[in-house]
Design a protein around this motif. Structure first.
Motif, PDB file in Angstrom:
ATOM      1  N   ALA A  38       0.844  -1.197   0.000  1.00 17.65           N
ATOM      2  CA  ALA A  38       0.000   0.000   0.000  1.00 17.65           C
ATOM      3  C   ALA A  38       0.877   1.244   0.000  1.00 17.65           C
ATOM      4  O   ALA A  38       1.816   1.361   0.786  1.00 17.65           O
ATOM      5  CB  ALA A  38      -0.922   0.001   1.204  1.00 17.65           C
ATOM      6  N   ARG A  39       0.599   2.161  -0.896  1.00 20.55           N
ATOM      7  CA  ARG A  39       1.322   3.444  -0.980  1.00 20.55           C
ATOM      8  C   ARG A  39       0.449   4.609  -0.533  1.00 20.55           C
ATOM      9  O   ARG A  39       0.938   5.602  -0.017  1.00 20.55           O
ATOM     10  CB  ARG A  39       1.791   3.709  -2.421  1.00 20.55           C
ATOM     11  N   VAL A  40      -0.846   4.511  -0.778  1.00 22.73           N
ATOM     12  CA  VAL A  40      -1.777   5.571  -0.385  1.00 22.73           C
ATOM     13  C   VAL A  40      -2.771   4.968   0.605  1.00 22.73           C
ATOM     14  O   VAL A  40      -3.355   3.910   0.347  1.00 22.73           O
ATOM     15  CB  VAL A  40      -2.521   6.164  -1.604  1.00 22.73           C
ATOM     16  N   TYR A  41      -2.904   5.635   1.728  1.00 25.00           N
ATOM     17  CA  TYR A  41      -3.815   5.188   2.782  1.00 25.00           C
ATOM     18  C   TYR A  41      -4.913   6.220   2.969  1.00 25.00           C
ATOM     19  O   TYR A  41      -4.691   7.417   2.804  1.00 25.00           O
ATOM     20  CB  TYR A  41      -3.068   5.028   4.104  1.00 25.00           C
ATOM     21  N   GLU A  42      -6.087   5.737   3.348  1.00 23.27           N
ATOM     22  CA  GLU A  42      -7.181   6.634   3.698  1.00 23.27           C
ATOM     23  C   GLU A  42      -7.424   6.510   5.195  1.00 23.27           C
ATOM     24  O   GLU A  42      -7.547   5.399   5.719  1.00 23.27           O
ATOM     25  CB  GLU A  42      -8.453   6.295   2.944  1.00 23.27           C
ATOM     26  N   VAL A  43      -7.465   7.654   5.857  1.00 23.32           N
ATOM     27  CA  VAL A  43      -7.720   7.703   7.292  1.00 23.32           C
ATOM     28  C   VAL A  43      -9.089   8.337   7.504  1.00 23.32           C
ATOM     29  O   VAL A  43      -9.394   9.391   6.937  1.00 23.32           O
ATOM     30  CB  VAL A  43      -6.642   8.537   8.025  1.00 23.32           C
ATOM     31  N   THR A  44      -9.912   7.682   8.302  1.00 32.03           N
ATOM     32  CA  THR A  44     -11.229   8.211   8.643  1.00 32.03           C
ATOM     33  C   THR A  44     -11.354   8.224  10.159  1.00 32.03           C
ATOM     34  O   THR A  44     -11.142   7.200  10.809  1.00 32.03           O
ATOM     35  CB  THR A  44     -12.352   7.353   8.037  1.00 32.03           C
ATOM     36  N   ILE A  45     -11.681   9.382  10.695  1.00 37.04           N
ATOM     37  CA  ILE A  45     -11.882   9.533  12.133  1.00 37.04           C
ATOM     38  C   ILE A  45     -13.268  10.131  12.338  1.00 37.04           C
ATOM     39  O   ILE A  45     -13.596  11.162  11.755  1.00 37.04           O
ATOM     40  CB  ILE A  45     -10.816  10.439  12.776  1.00 37.04           C
ATOM     41  N   VAL A  46     -14.063   9.476  13.161  1.00 34.56           N
ATOM     42  CA  VAL A  46     -15.410   9.961  13.485  1.00 34.56           C
ATOM     43  C   VAL A  46     -15.431  10.262  14.975  1.00 34.56           C
ATOM     44  O   VAL A  46     -14.948   9.460  15.783  1.00 34.56           O
ATOM     45  CB  VAL A  46     -16.495   8.910  13.135  1.00 34.56           C
ATOM     46  N   GLY A  47     -15.974  11.401  15.308  1.00 36.23           N
ATOM     47  CA  GLY A  47     -16.000  11.771  16.719  1.00 36.23           C
ATOM     48  C   GLY A  47     -17.010  12.844  17.022  1.00 36.23           C
ATOM     49  O   GLY A  47     -17.842  13.201  16.180  1.00 36.23           O
ATOM     50  N   THR A  48     -16.922  13.345  18.228  1.00 33.21           N
ATOM     51  CA  THR A  48     -17.758  14.451  18.659  1.00 33.21           C
ATOM     52  C   THR A  48     -16.854  15.626  18.990  1.00 33.21           C
ATOM     53  O   THR A  48     -15.748  15.436  19.515  1.00 33.21           O
ATOM     54  CB  THR A  48     -18.577  14.096  19.915  1.00 33.21           C
ATOM     55  N   VAL A  49     -17.300  16.819  18.671  1.00 34.46           N
ATOM     56  CA  VAL A  49     -16.540  18.032  18.970  1.00 34.46           C
ATOM     57  C   VAL A  49     -17.509  19.088  19.505  1.00 34.46           C
ATOM     58  O   VAL A  49     -18.559  19.333  18.898  1.00 34.46           O
ATOM     59  CB  VAL A  49     -15.826  18.587  17.709  1.00 34.46           C
ATOM     60  N   THR A  50     -17.135  19.672  20.624  1.00 39.54           N
ATOM     61  CA  THR A  50     -17.935  20.742  21.217  1.00 39.54           C
ATOM     62  C   THR A  50     -17.007  21.878  21.611  1.00 39.54           C
ATOM     63  O   THR A  50     -15.976  21.649  22.251  1.00 39.54           O
ATOM     64  CB  THR A  50     -18.695  20.248  22.462  1.00 39.54           C
ATOM     65  N   ILE A  51     -17.377  23.101  21.218  1.00 35.14           N
ATOM     66  CA  ILE A  51     -16.642  24.293  21.628  1.00 35.14           C
ATOM     67  C   ILE A  51     -17.584  25.106  22.511  1.00 35.14           C
ATOM     68  O   ILE A  51     -18.672  25.487  22.070  1.00 35.14           O
ATOM     69  CB  ILE A  51     -16.183  25.139  20.423  1.00 35.14           C
ATOM     70  N   ARG A  52     -17.153  25.334  23.752  1.00 33.09           N
ATOM     71  CA  ARG A  52     -17.969  26.082  24.702  1.00 33.09           C
ATOM     72  C   ARG A  52     -17.277  27.364  25.119  1.00 33.09           C
ATOM     73  O   ARG A  52     -16.073  27.374  25.359  1.00 33.09           O
ATOM     74  CB  ARG A  52     -18.249  25.252  25.956  1.00 33.09           C
ATOM     75  N   ASP A  53     -18.050  28.434  25.191  1.00 30.40           N
ATOM     76  CA  ASP A  53     -17.590  29.711  25.729  1.00 30.40           C
ATOM     77  C   ASP A  53     -17.739  29.622  27.242  1.00 30.40           C
ATOM     78  O   ASP A  53     -18.859  29.515  27.751  1.00 30.40           O
ATOM     79  CB  ASP A  53     -18.444  30.848  25.152  1.00 30.40           C
TER      80      ASP A  53
END
Length: 143
Positions: free
Chosen positions: A106-121
């Protein structure tokens, strides 16, 4: 005939100038002006396939992007003294080869990351951004 060309050129210039708003570069972080210090604690993980230092590597990447894009923002690991906090959880991580070389490696890889993101003031105790199904997908080539 010359007046028609002149009118056509003027019309095209006016029409094209209407699209200048579409191509303005991002010059600020998108956060309220009062936010100067952002806390980014280490992201948590729920990923089934645990990878070595996944949480810390992902958190380091988020910190680098905030520093690169958020001109003048200070980043720290703890919420004490911060104006805002970016919190997240990595729910899934997938890394797979998508392009092979002649030897079958393999020379080219695909990376997939699934998550949650919250930005709070933190100063006003309100959520600025919340995405419970944030997906990052990109390809990387190894030589």
């Amino acid at each position: 005939m010359k007046s028609f060309k002149f009118i056509a050129i003027i019309f095209i210039l006016i029409w094209v100038s209407g699209f200048t708003e579409c191509y303005k570069p991002v010059t600020n972080s998108g956060l309220p002006k009062r936010i100067k210090i952002v806390a980014i604690p280490v992201f948590q993980t729920e990923a089934k396939a645990l990878r070595y230092r996944l949480e810390s590597r992902f958190t380091e990447s988020v910190i680098k992007e905030v520093l690169k894009r958020g001109k003048g923002l200070k980043v720290q690991g703890e919420t004490k003294g911060a104006d805002a906090v970016i919190e997240g959880t990595i729910r899934d991580f997938n890394f797979s080869g998508v392009l092979l070389d002649r030897a079958g490696r393999a020379r080219v890889y695909e990376v997939t990351i699934v998550g949650t993101v919250t930005i709070r003031d933190l100063s006003e105790n309100q959520v600025i951004y919340d995405n419970q199904n944030f997906t990052f997908r990109d390809s990387f080539e190894f030589s």
